[in-house]
Design an enzyme around this catalytic site. Structure first.
Site, short mmCIF file in Angstrom:
data_model
loop_
_atom_site.label_atom_id
_atom_site.label_comp_id
_atom_site.label_asym_id
_atom_site.label_seq_id
_atom_site.Cartn_x
_atom_site.Cartn_y
_atom_site.Cartn_z
CE1 TYR A 33 55.19 11.16 39.29
CE2 TYR A 33 52.82 10.82 39.21
CZ TYR A 33 54.09 10.43 38.86
OH TYR A 33 54.27 9.30 38.10
NE ARG B 187 53.83 6.35 45.90
CZ ARG B 187 53.01 5.66 45.11
NH1 ARG B 187 53.18 4.37 44.91
NH2 ARG B 187 51.98 6.26 44.54
NE ARG C 188 67.98 25.91 33.77
CZ ARG C 188 69.22 25.42 33.70
NH1 ARG C 188 70.24 26.22 33.93
NH2 ARG C 188 69.42 24.15 33.39
CE LYS D 30 53.10 7.92 41.38
NZ LYS D 30 53.35 6.80 40.46
CD GLU E 47 58.24 0.53 38.11
OE1 GLU E 47 57.10 0.57 38.61
OE2 GLU E 47 59.12 1.37 38.38
CG LEU F 260 56.60 4.40 41.80
CD1 LEU F 260 55.40 3.99 42.61
CD2 LEU F 260 57.49 5.32 42.62
C1 LIG Z 1 52.79 5.51 40.19
C2 LIG Z 1 53.54 4.38 39.56
C3 LIG Z 1 53.19 3.03 39.77
C4 LIG Z 1 51.93 2.62 40.48
O1 LIG Z 1 51.82 3.06 41.79
P1 LIG Z 1 50.41 3.07 42.53
O2 LIG Z 1 50.73 3.65 43.85
O3 LIG Z 1 49.98 1.63 42.63
O4 LIG Z 1 49.48 3.88 41.71
C5 LIG Z 1 54.04 2.06 39.27
N1 LIG Z 1 55.13 2.37 38.54
C6 LIG Z 1 55.46 3.65 38.27
C7 LIG Z 1 56.69 3.92 37.46
C8 LIG Z 1 54.68 4.69 38.77
O5 LIG Z 1 55.02 5.96 38.50
#
Ligand SMILES: *Cc1c(COP(=O)(O)O)cnc(C)c1O
Length: 282
Positions: free
Chosen positions: A35, A54, A103, A148, A180, A204
């Site tokens: 996503y 991305r 599934r 992501k 993070e 991320l």
């Molecule tokens: C989406 C996300 C971010 C931030 O990403 P942006 O592209 O700056 O919105 C940071 N860490 C995680 C775990 C995320 O899912």
């Protein structure tokens, strides 16, 4: 809050009330998808290229075949705003999964499902001005956090814990090294230098993080992509986080530690100003 009526799908635009998926869907059953959350200011995308790049990187990492070429995706995403007459501050949520099929863990012979919709989203002005409180927890996620993906169970659990402590975010660490936050990137400032975790598989790769890196270069503020520890975090001069919805958000409290005098720091504020200028907000 308005969810705009026309939703982009793999088959084009449809009314949101006509969007149905069978329960045997890879996203529902396996979290087998990816996503993006893309910011819109005054009806215009911010950092769109970064998000689209991305998205395709995430898809490639999971061997997920997206229904559109990149160039088509840009056209459709622009149309999504046009058709829904988005003119204010909003976000687009987009997700793609490995499709609908009986599934089975093995990849199905199915086309990807994709949908994207726009929704009003005001800027978190109060928090941006006053900062937010955070807690710290072990980073219990997998080894491919640069993707992501829809597998957000650890993130959901950790964010909920923050809320239950009256906090905005949870800062994560692997063996005392800060990676993070549950849905944003983390930074500290010490003696005038900004530190943030390098772009490895353990974080991320945030679009706002990328832009912060550029903005601070223009501001001549030293920026080191070097991991820092929990004790450096508690001992920092300033702490902040970044994401598409939280922007550049000051952190004024980490666990029981008040950062400096409990108000947003000077460097954080300078980056916020640069961000606003960059995003056409001032
Ligand atoms: C989406 C996300 C971010 C931030 O990403 P942006 O592209 O700056 O919105 C940071 N860490 C995680 C775990 C995320 O899912």
């Amino acid at each position: 809050m308005a969810v705009y009526q026309q939703v982009l799908t793999q088959n084009g635009f449809i009314d949101k009330n006509d969007l149905y998926y069978p329960f045997e869907e890879r996203g529902l059953q396996f979290g087998d998808g990816i996503y993006e959350v893309i910011r819109i200011y005054h009806g215009k995308y911010y950092l769109l290229n970064e998000h689209v790049e991305r998205l395709y990187r995430s898809a490639e990492s999971l061997k997920l075949k997206l229904p559109f070429q990149k160039s088509e995706m840009y056209v459709y995403l622009d149309e999504l705003l046009e058709i829904n007459q988005i003119s204010s501050d909003a976000k687009v949520y987009l997700q793609a999964t490995r499709g609908s099929a009986p599934r089975d863990h093995v990849f199905p012979d199915a086309d990807a499902n994709l949908y994207a919709y726009a929704q009003d989203l005001a800027r978190p002005l109060d928090k941006l001005e006053n900062g937010v409180a955070t807690i710290t927890r072990p980073d219990i996620r997998w080894q491919n956090c640069y993707i992501k993906s829809l597998n957000l169970l650890p993130n959901v659990m950790m964010k909920q814990e923050a809320k239950e402590h009256g906090c905005f975010e949870t800062i994560l660490h692997r063996d005392n090294v800060v990676t993070e936050c549950s849905s944003s990137n983390a930074y500290i400032v010490k003696d005038g230098t900004i530190y943030t975790h390098p772009e490895t598989n353990n974080i991320l790769h945030g679009c706002v993080r990328l832009r912060v890196k550029k903005l601070v270069k223009d501001l001549n503020i030293p920026f080191k992509e070097e991991a820092f520890t929990l004790s450096q975090l508690h001992d920092a001069d300033e702490v902040f986080l970044s994401s598409s919805t939280a922007e550049v958000m000051p952190i004024t409290k980490v666990d029981d530690t008040v950062i400096q005098d409990g108000t947003p720091g000077k460097i954080t504020k300078a980056i916020q100003q640069a961000y606003e200028k960059d995003a056409g907000l001032r």
